[in-house]
Write a protein that holds these residues in place. Structure first.
Motif, PDB file in Angstrom:
ATOM      1  N   MET A   1      -6.759 -11.491  -1.779  1.00 41.58           N
ATOM      2  CA  MET A   1      -6.127 -11.155  -2.903  1.00 41.58           C
ATOM      3  C   MET A   1      -5.829  -9.697  -3.022  1.00 41.58           C
ATOM      4  SD  MET A   1      -6.568 -12.507  -6.618  1.00 41.58           S
ATOM      5  CE  MET A   1      -7.974 -11.729  -7.243  1.00 41.58           C
ATOM      6  N   GLU A   2      -6.861  -8.913  -3.107  1.00 42.47           N
ATOM      7  CA  GLU A   2      -6.876  -7.505  -3.212  1.00 42.47           C
ATOM      8  C   GLU A   2      -5.561  -6.575  -2.491  1.00 42.47           C
ATOM      9  OE1 GLU A   2      -9.737  -9.131  -3.010  1.00 42.47           O
ATOM     10  OE2 GLU A   2     -10.665  -8.960  -5.124  1.00 42.47           O
ATOM     11  N   VAL A   3      -5.895  -7.121  -1.215  1.00 40.18           N
ATOM     12  CA  VAL A   3      -4.758  -6.577  -0.291  1.00 40.18           C
ATOM     13  C   VAL A   3      -3.370  -6.634  -0.742  1.00 40.18           C
ATOM     14  CG1 VAL A   3      -3.793  -6.579   2.167  1.00 40.18           C
ATOM     15  CG2 VAL A   3      -6.161  -6.639   1.550  1.00 40.18           C
ATOM     16  N   GLY A   4      -2.885  -7.996  -1.347  1.00 39.48           N
ATOM     17  CA  GLY A   4      -1.705  -8.525  -1.828  1.00 39.48           C
ATOM     18  C   GLY A   4      -1.135  -7.621  -3.095  1.00 39.48           C
ATOM     19  N   ALA A   5      -2.165  -7.279  -3.701  1.00 41.86           N
ATOM     20  CA  ALA A   5      -1.999  -6.691  -5.037  1.00 41.86           C
ATOM     21  C   ALA A   5      -1.862  -5.069  -4.694  1.00 41.86           C
ATOM     22  CB  ALA A   5      -3.426  -6.774  -6.094  1.00 41.86           C
ATOM     23  N   GLY A  10       1.894  -0.744  -4.339  1.00 39.99           N
ATOM     24  CA  GLY A  10       2.668   0.253  -3.552  1.00 39.99           C
ATOM     25  C   GLY A  10       3.992  -0.078  -3.565  1.00 39.99           C
ATOM     26  N   GLU A  11       4.776  -0.851  -3.416  1.00 39.34           N
ATOM     27  CA  GLU A  11       6.016  -1.178  -3.520  1.00 39.34           C
ATOM     28  C   GLU A  11       6.782  -0.899  -4.727  1.00 39.34           C
ATOM     29  OE1 GLU A  11       7.015  -5.216  -2.029  1.00 39.34           O
ATOM     30  OE2 GLU A  11       6.364  -4.729  -0.118  1.00 39.34           O
ATOM     31  N   GLN A  12       6.096  -0.944  -5.825  1.00 36.95           N
ATOM     32  CA  GLN A  12       6.459  -0.665  -7.177  1.00 36.95           C
ATOM     33  C   GLN A  12       6.375   0.519  -7.530  1.00 36.95           C
ATOM     34  OE1 GLN A  12       8.249  -2.624  -8.964  1.00 36.95           O
ATOM     35  NE2 GLN A  12       7.991  -4.204  -7.475  1.00 36.95           N
ATOM     36  N   SER A  13       5.579   1.462  -6.659  1.00 36.25           N
ATOM     37  CA  SER A  13       5.429   2.894  -6.979  1.00 36.25           C
ATOM     38  C   SER A  13       6.671   3.942  -6.602  1.00 36.25           C
ATOM     39  CB  SER A  13       4.173   3.427  -6.247  1.00 36.25           C
ATOM     40  OG  SER A  13       4.429   3.705  -4.761  1.00 36.25           O
ATOM     41  N   THR A  24       3.672  15.601   0.553  1.00 36.46           N
ATOM     42  CA  THR A  24       2.196  15.589   1.437  1.00 36.46           C
ATOM     43  C   THR A  24       1.564  14.287   1.264  1.00 36.46           C
ATOM     44  OG1 THR A  24       0.845  16.617  -0.361  1.00 36.46           O
ATOM     45  CG2 THR A  24       2.162  18.370   1.175  1.00 36.46           C
ATOM     46  N   GLU A  25       0.875  14.060   2.143  1.00 41.85           N
ATOM     47  CA  GLU A  25      -0.060  12.869   2.193  1.00 41.85           C
ATOM     48  C   GLU A  25      -1.051  13.021   0.646  1.00 41.85           C
ATOM     49  OE1 GLU A  25      -1.067   8.993   2.864  1.00 41.85           O
ATOM     50  OE2 GLU A  25       0.621  10.243   3.720  1.00 41.85           O
ATOM     51  N   ALA A  26      -1.622  14.313   0.528  1.00 43.43           N
ATOM     52  CA  ALA A  26      -2.179  14.445  -0.724  1.00 43.43           C
ATOM     53  C   ALA A  26      -1.448  14.072  -1.828  1.00 43.43           C
ATOM     54  CB  ALA A  26      -2.883  16.069  -0.797  1.00 43.43           C
ATOM     55  N   LEU A  27      -0.233  14.502  -2.013  1.00 44.43           N
ATOM     56  CA  LEU A  27       0.663  14.342  -3.174  1.00 44.43           C
ATOM     57  C   LEU A  27       0.891  12.850  -3.072  1.00 44.43           C
ATOM     58  CD1 LEU A  27       2.194  15.831  -5.309  1.00 44.43           C
ATOM     59  CD2 LEU A  27       4.161  15.742  -3.866  1.00 44.43           C
ATOM     60  N   LYS A  28       1.078  12.114  -2.090  1.00 51.38           N
ATOM     61  CA  LYS A  28       1.264  10.762  -2.325  1.00 51.38           C
ATOM     62  C   LYS A  28       0.162   9.728  -2.614  1.00 51.38           C
ATOM     63  CE  LYS A  28       4.282  10.590   1.867  1.00 51.38           C
ATOM     64  NZ  LYS A  28       4.505  10.080   3.217  1.00 51.38           N
ATOM     65  N   GLN A  29      -0.983  10.234  -2.280  1.00 48.01           N
ATOM     66  CA  GLN A  29      -2.441   9.725  -2.588  1.00 48.01           C
ATOM     67  C   GLN A  29      -2.679  10.119  -4.188  1.00 48.01           C
ATOM     68  OE1 GLN A  29      -4.307   7.586  -1.120  1.00 48.01           O
ATOM     69  NE2 GLN A  29      -3.014   7.619   0.532  1.00 48.01           N
ATOM     70  N   ARG A  30      -2.301  11.027  -4.592  1.00 48.49           N
ATOM     71  CA  ARG A  30      -2.512  11.555  -6.020  1.00 48.49           C
ATOM     72  C   ARG A  30      -1.693  10.748  -7.050  1.00 48.49           C
ATOM     73  NH1 ARG A  30      -1.442  17.345  -8.697  1.00 48.49           N
ATOM     74  NH2 ARG A  30      -2.258  16.895 -10.894  1.00 48.49           N
ATOM     75  N   PHE A  31      -0.476  10.461  -6.575  1.00 49.35           N
ATOM     76  CA  PHE A  31       0.489   9.710  -7.609  1.00 49.35           C
ATOM     77  C   PHE A  31       0.678   8.410  -7.231  1.00 49.35           C
ATOM     78  CE2 PHE A  31       1.376  14.147  -8.376  1.00 49.35           C
ATOM     79  CZ  PHE A  31       1.195  14.220  -9.487  1.00 49.35           C
ATOM     80  N   ALA A  32       0.005   7.762  -6.240  1.00 46.08           N
ATOM     81  CA  ALA A  32       0.226   6.290  -5.776  1.00 46.08           C
ATOM     82  C   ALA A  32      -0.192   5.514  -6.854  1.00 46.08           C
ATOM     83  CB  ALA A  32      -0.611   6.065  -4.679  1.00 46.08           C
ATOM     84  N   ARG A  34      -1.864   2.052  -8.272  1.00 53.38           N
ATOM     85  CA  ARG A  34      -3.144   1.380  -8.081  1.00 53.38           C
ATOM     86  C   ARG A  34      -3.418   0.218  -8.938  1.00 53.38           C
ATOM     87  NH1 ARG A  34      -4.318   5.921 -11.406  1.00 53.38           N
ATOM     88  NH2 ARG A  34      -5.393   5.561 -13.201  1.00 53.38           N
ATOM     89  N   VAL A  35      -4.050  -0.546  -8.358  1.00 48.36           N
ATOM     90  CA  VAL A  35      -4.340  -1.788  -9.092  1.00 48.36           C
ATOM     91  C   VAL A  35      -5.434  -1.731 -10.177  1.00 48.36           C
ATOM     92  CG1 VAL A  35      -4.956  -4.508  -8.972  1.00 48.36           C
ATOM     93  CG2 VAL A  35      -3.401  -3.221  -7.392  1.00 48.36           C
TER      94      VAL A  35
END
Length: 64
Positions: A1-5, A10-13, A24-32, A34-35
């Motif tokens: 269930m957590e994976v689906g969430a 991610g698709e709504q980000s 950058t990957e760091a920028l993506k992680q910072r603003f990704a 989250r559930v």
């Protein structure tokens, strides 16, 4: 269930399918996205999303 969430979040980000200069990957992680919470609501035999597939024919419902 957590994976689906996480996939839905991610698709709504703000991510895109094309490479963006200076992203950058760091920028993506910072603003990704989250559930914040997930609540299991049970298992059913019909998917909520048309065309979804489960090899076990069982689908887990959740509230996010």
């Amino acid at each position: 269930m957590e994976v689906g969430a996480a996939v839905l979040a991610g698709e709504q980000s703000s991510g895109t399918f094309v490479e963006v200069p200076a992203e950058t990957e760091a920028l993506k992680q910072r603003f990704a996205a989250r559930v914040e919470s997930a609540e299991y609501l049970g298992t059913v035999s019909e998917p909520a999303i048309p065309g979804a597939f489960s090899s076990s024919s069982k689908y887990h419902r959740g509230k996010y």
